[in-house]
Design a protein around this motif. Structure first.
Motif, PDB file in Angstrom:
ATOM      1  N   SER A 226       0.814  -1.209   0.000  1.00  0.00           N
ATOM      2  CA  SER A 226       0.000   0.000   0.000  1.00  0.00           C
ATOM      3  C   SER A 226       0.848   1.260   0.000  1.00  0.00           C
ATOM      4  O   SER A 226       0.413   2.317  -0.453  1.00  0.00           O
ATOM      5  CB  SER A 226      -0.940   0.000   1.209  1.00  0.00           C
ATOM      6  OG  SER A 226      -0.195  -0.007   2.411  1.00  0.00           O
ATOM      7  N   GLN A 227       2.085   1.183   0.543  1.00  0.00           N
ATOM      8  CA  GLN A 227       2.969   2.339   0.562  1.00  0.00           C
ATOM      9  C   GLN A 227       3.729   2.516  -0.742  1.00  0.00           C
ATOM     10  O   GLN A 227       4.165   3.612  -1.071  1.00  0.00           O
ATOM     11  CB  GLN A 227       3.958   2.215   1.722  1.00  0.00           C
ATOM     12  CG  GLN A 227       3.301   2.320   3.092  1.00  0.00           C
ATOM     13  CD  GLN A 227       4.283   2.020   4.203  1.00  0.00           C
ATOM     14  OE1 GLN A 227       5.011   1.039   4.151  1.00  0.00           O
ATOM     15  NE2 GLN A 227       4.316   2.879   5.218  1.00  0.00           N
ATOM     16  N   ARG A 228       3.868   1.456  -1.489  1.00  0.00           N
ATOM     17  CA  ARG A 228       4.556   1.525  -2.764  1.00  0.00           C
ATOM     18  C   ARG A 228       3.642   2.142  -3.830  1.00  0.00           C
ATOM     19  O   ARG A 228       2.433   2.092  -3.709  1.00  0.00           O
ATOM     20  CB  ARG A 228       5.001   0.130  -3.202  1.00  0.00           C
ATOM     21  CG  ARG A 228       6.142  -0.409  -2.366  1.00  0.00           C
ATOM     22  CD  ARG A 228       6.531  -1.815  -2.780  1.00  0.00           C
ATOM     23  NE  ARG A 228       7.800  -2.163  -2.163  1.00  0.00           N
ATOM     24  CZ  ARG A 228       8.985  -1.939  -2.712  1.00  0.00           C
ATOM     25  NH1 ARG A 228       9.039  -1.384  -3.909  1.00  0.00           N
ATOM     26  NH2 ARG A 228      10.087  -2.246  -2.088  1.00  0.00           N
ATOM     27  N   LYS A 229       4.247   2.702  -4.869  1.00  0.00           N
ATOM     28  CA  LYS A 229       3.492   3.322  -5.941  1.00  0.00           C
ATOM     29  C   LYS A 229       3.101   2.270  -6.976  1.00  0.00           C
ATOM     30  O   LYS A 229       3.950   1.505  -7.439  1.00  0.00           O
ATOM     31  CB  LYS A 229       4.308   4.440  -6.592  1.00  0.00           C
ATOM     32  CG  LYS A 229       4.782   5.496  -5.587  1.00  0.00           C
ATOM     33  CD  LYS A 229       3.631   6.063  -4.772  1.00  0.00           C
ATOM     34  CE  LYS A 229       4.115   7.007  -3.692  1.00  0.00           C
ATOM     35  NZ  LYS A 229       3.019   7.460  -2.799  1.00  0.00           N
ATOM     36  N   ARG A 230       1.833   2.235  -7.312  1.00  0.00           N
ATOM     37  CA  ARG A 230       1.312   1.209  -8.208  1.00  0.00           C
ATOM     38  C   ARG A 230       1.677   1.540  -9.659  1.00  0.00           C
ATOM     39  O   ARG A 230       1.231   2.548 -10.214  1.00  0.00           O
ATOM     40  CB  ARG A 230      -0.203   1.087  -8.055  1.00  0.00           C
ATOM     41  CG  ARG A 230      -0.645   0.636  -6.669  1.00  0.00           C
ATOM     42  CD  ARG A 230      -2.156   0.411  -6.616  1.00  0.00           C
ATOM     43  NE  ARG A 230      -2.903   1.607  -6.989  1.00  0.00           N
ATOM     44  CZ  ARG A 230      -3.163   2.613  -6.174  1.00  0.00           C
ATOM     45  NH1 ARG A 230      -2.716   2.586  -4.913  1.00  0.00           N
ATOM     46  NH2 ARG A 230      -3.853   3.655  -6.589  1.00  0.00           N
ATOM     47  N   LYS A 239      12.963  -6.431 -20.144  1.00  0.00           N
ATOM     48  CA  LYS A 239      14.056  -7.100 -19.454  1.00  0.00           C
ATOM     49  C   LYS A 239      13.743  -7.144 -17.956  1.00  0.00           C
ATOM     50  O   LYS A 239      13.241  -6.169 -17.388  1.00  0.00           O
ATOM     51  CB  LYS A 239      15.357  -6.345 -19.692  1.00  0.00           C
ATOM     52  CG  LYS A 239      15.793  -6.320 -21.144  1.00  0.00           C
ATOM     53  CD  LYS A 239      16.959  -5.370 -21.368  1.00  0.00           C
ATOM     54  CE  LYS A 239      18.208  -5.812 -20.638  1.00  0.00           C
ATOM     55  NZ  LYS A 239      19.334  -4.883 -20.903  1.00  0.00           N
ATOM     56  N   ARG A 240      14.066  -8.242 -17.329  1.00  0.00           N
ATOM     57  CA  ARG A 240      13.738  -8.428 -15.921  1.00  0.00           C
ATOM     58  C   ARG A 240      14.401  -7.396 -15.017  1.00  0.00           C
ATOM     59  O   ARG A 240      13.832  -7.001 -14.004  1.00  0.00           O
ATOM     60  CB  ARG A 240      14.140  -9.840 -15.475  1.00  0.00           C
ATOM     61  CG  ARG A 240      13.246 -10.932 -16.039  1.00  0.00           C
ATOM     62  CD  ARG A 240      13.690 -12.297 -15.548  1.00  0.00           C
ATOM     63  NE  ARG A 240      12.755 -13.330 -15.981  1.00  0.00           N
ATOM     64  CZ  ARG A 240      12.911 -14.626 -15.706  1.00  0.00           C
ATOM     65  NH1 ARG A 240      13.974 -15.024 -15.015  1.00  0.00           N
ATOM     66  NH2 ARG A 240      12.026 -15.506 -16.123  1.00  0.00           N
ATOM     67  N   ASN A 241      15.606  -6.965 -15.375  1.00  0.00           N
ATOM     68  CA  ASN A 241      16.288  -6.047 -14.477  1.00  0.00           C
ATOM     69  C   ASN A 241      15.635  -4.668 -14.459  1.00  0.00           C
ATOM     70  O   ASN A 241      15.842  -3.896 -13.520  1.00  0.00           O
ATOM     71  CB  ASN A 241      17.773  -5.920 -14.838  1.00  0.00           C
ATOM     72  CG  ASN A 241      18.637  -5.726 -13.615  1.00  0.00           C
ATOM     73  OD1 ASN A 241      18.434  -6.393 -12.594  1.00  0.00           O
ATOM     74  ND2 ASN A 241      19.578  -4.801 -13.678  1.00  0.00           N
ATOM     75  N   ILE A 242      14.860  -4.350 -15.463  1.00  0.00           N
ATOM     76  CA  ILE A 242      14.064  -3.122 -15.419  1.00  0.00           C
ATOM     77  C   ILE A 242      13.046  -3.221 -14.294  1.00  0.00           C
ATOM     78  O   ILE A 242      12.869  -2.287 -13.498  1.00  0.00           O
ATOM     79  CB  ILE A 242      13.354  -2.876 -16.759  1.00  0.00           C
ATOM     80  CG1 ILE A 242      14.364  -2.515 -17.850  1.00  0.00           C
ATOM     81  CG2 ILE A 242      12.304  -1.783 -16.627  1.00  0.00           C
ATOM     82  CD1 ILE A 242      13.761  -2.338 -19.219  1.00  0.00           C
ATOM     83  N   LEU A 243      12.377  -4.362 -14.213  1.00  0.00           N
ATOM     84  CA  LEU A 243      11.387  -4.556 -13.159  1.00  0.00           C
ATOM     85  C   LEU A 243      12.048  -4.499 -11.785  1.00  0.00           C
ATOM     86  O   LEU A 243      11.493  -3.923 -10.842  1.00  0.00           O
ATOM     87  CB  LEU A 243      10.684  -5.897 -13.351  1.00  0.00           C
ATOM     88  CG  LEU A 243       9.935  -6.086 -14.673  1.00  0.00           C
ATOM     89  CD1 LEU A 243       9.316  -7.480 -14.736  1.00  0.00           C
ATOM     90  CD2 LEU A 243       8.874  -5.022 -14.865  1.00  0.00           C
ATOM     91  N   GLY A 250      10.854   1.707  -5.340  1.00  0.00           N
ATOM     92  CA  GLY A 250       9.651   1.879  -4.544  1.00  0.00           C
ATOM     93  C   GLY A 250       8.350   1.642  -5.273  1.00  0.00           C
ATOM     94  O   GLY A 250       7.290   2.101  -4.824  1.00  0.00           O
ATOM     95  N   ALA A 251       8.391   0.904  -6.384  1.00  0.00           N
ATOM     96  CA  ALA A 251       7.179   0.642  -7.154  1.00  0.00           C
ATOM     97  C   ALA A 251       6.601  -0.729  -6.841  1.00  0.00           C
ATOM     98  O   ALA A 251       7.328  -1.685  -6.553  1.00  0.00           O
ATOM     99  CB  ALA A 251       7.465   0.738  -8.652  1.00  0.00           C
ATOM    100  N   ASP A 252       5.291  -0.812  -6.878  1.00  0.00           N
ATOM    101  CA  ASP A 252       4.554  -2.071  -6.798  1.00  0.00           C
ATOM    102  C   ASP A 252       4.141  -2.384  -8.231  1.00  0.00           C
ATOM    103  O   ASP A 252       3.241  -1.756  -8.787  1.00  0.00           O
ATOM    104  CB  ASP A 252       3.328  -1.890  -5.894  1.00  0.00           C
ATOM    105  CG  ASP A 252       2.550  -3.187  -5.706  1.00  0.00           C
ATOM    106  OD1 ASP A 252       3.033  -4.234  -6.178  1.00  0.00           O
ATOM    107  OD2 ASP A 252       1.457  -3.138  -5.125  1.00  0.00           O
TER     108      ASP A 252
END
Length: 414
Positions: A226-230, A239-243, A250-252
């Motif tokens: 809930s604190q992370r940005k959706r 590419k996985r390392n972008i995720l 701080g992203a969800d």
């Protein structure tokens, strides 16, 4: 008729040029566009990068494969480059992280390799004439029907006008919350309050490299979902390392297929939209991607694009993209940030570019290549949207460009 020689591998260009060498990896025949990559390391990441779909990679660094392969250094479940060309024979791995050899990994994943080639001469040819359509083949008996292979190369339509995002995108929506890799700990796992949902396999590809991640897990912190940005990440071949970098900032993150509709995206109530990298012609992918991006821009919510995502954002605001003469592929590309003159050492992999002259009045150029002056980034002045042509997650600088992920998450926090 097949012509028997002592060579077990061959590269045949559409103009009839035949380059013989020693085959390794899988036996077979594959067609694609030949490009060169100047990186000295990271060949496993390169081979598994979906942006290299339908391409044959000529590595300019002569010693490829000497550190072996492992289950961590991959950007997708399966390799997407159809083959590779190297100067020296692949040797036994010599690295403490190696879990296997590059030759065996190529064979396991159905990818063709060609060694013993003068990669310097091939690179100069590509620089002068552009990337050719070609066929790479490997047979232990060395019997190749060159005329048949030439015809196959000539009949291949090439990358221009081709949408390759659909073949490489995910088949379903999924959540990603794995963080960055750290020595002694491996990839960061989510905190105890978050649910871990691993990514599914992509729509195409060969066998996966099995193996557990070594080391103990490292918590991402005390943040809850809930604190992370959706963030919704559209997978055009990401590419996985972008995720991982998005999570670390701080992203969800929720990943959706390339063909997801605007309504599909908004159903997740996102605070930001990420446009991923990917293969193929952006104009072809843009036929279904651009309308979605334009609707998102109307919301005024933050948007961040990388590589193909950069090109698609350009198309969405009315700019044009064009096929480059040779493209940019490697881990040592200097890019100038126009706001303060700082030079970032970047990783690149693209054969198309946004035409600077076609950018609209509300688009401000932010980055340029110091190799050829081509556009490498822009931002919109009337909404929170920006993009770059290069790959900040590849960390060649090593952290010259990580501020982009922090900026994106920071825009959502405003």
């Amino acid at each position: 008729m097949p012509e028997a020689t002592t060579a077990t591998g061959i590269l045949v260009l559409a103009d009839g040029t035949a380059i013989r060498g020693r085959g390794f990896g899988a036996e077979g025949v594959a067609v694609g566009e030949v490009c060169f990559n100047t990186a000295m390391t990271g060949y496993q990441e390169v081979m598994t990068d979906p942006s290299y779909a339908a391409q044959i990679i000529a590595f300019t660094f002569p010693h490829i494969g000497n550190v072996g392969v492992n289950p961590e250094d991959i950007e997708a479940t399966n390799p997407h480059a159809v083959g590779c060309i190297v100067r020296e024979d692949v040797t036994a791995p010599s690295n403490w992280r190696a879990a296997g050899g590059f030759d065996a990994w190529m064979k396991l994943n159905g990818r063709i390799g060609l060694a013993g080639v003068d990669t310097r001469a091939l690179t100069r040819r590509i620089r002068e004439l552009g990337p050719p359509n070609a066929v790479i083949a490997h047979r232990k008996d060395g019997a190749f029907d060159v005329d048949e292979l030439v015809a196959l190369a000539r009949d291949w339509p090439g990358l221009e006008g081709t949408d390759l995002a659909k073949p490489v995108t995910t088949l379903q929506t999924y959540q990603w919350d794995e963080g960055l890799w750290r020595l002694g700990s491996g990839y960061a796992s989510p905190s105890a309050s978050e649910v871990l949902l691993r990514a599914p396999a992509r729509s195409t590809g060969s066998a996966d490299l099995a193996g557990a991640r070594p080391g103990t897990s490292l918590a991402l912190g005390e943040e809850t979902s809930s604190q992370r940005k959706r963030v919704i990440a559209i997978d055009y071949g990401l590419k996985r390392n972008i995720l991982r970098n998005l999570v670390d900032a701080g992203a969800d993150v929720t990943v959706v297929p390339a063909t997801a509709s605007f309504d599909d995206i908004m159903a997740h109530e996102p605070q930001g939209l990420f446009l991923s990298n990917g293969p193929g012609d952006p104009a072809a992918t843009g036929e279904y991607a651009v309308p979605v991006i334009r609707k998102w821009l109307d919301t005024g919510k933050p948007l961040f694009g990388i590589c193909l995502g950069h090109q698609l954002l350009g198309l969405a605001v009315g700019a044009r993209t064009t096929k480059m003469h040779q493209g940019h592929r490697g881990a040592n590309h200097p890019v100038k940030r126009l706001s303060d003159g700082r030079v970032e050492i970047t990783s690149m992999n693209h054969g198309f570019a946004v035409e600077r002259e076609s950018l609209p009045a509300n688009a401000r150029e932010t980055h340029v290549s110091l190799f050829d002056g081509s556009n490498c980034g822009f931002e919109l002045t009337d909404t929170s949207a920006f993009s770059v042509q290069y790959h900040p997650e590849a960390s060649p600088g090593p952290q010259d460009s990580h501020y982009l992920f922090e900026r994106f998450v920071g825009e959502m926090a405003k």
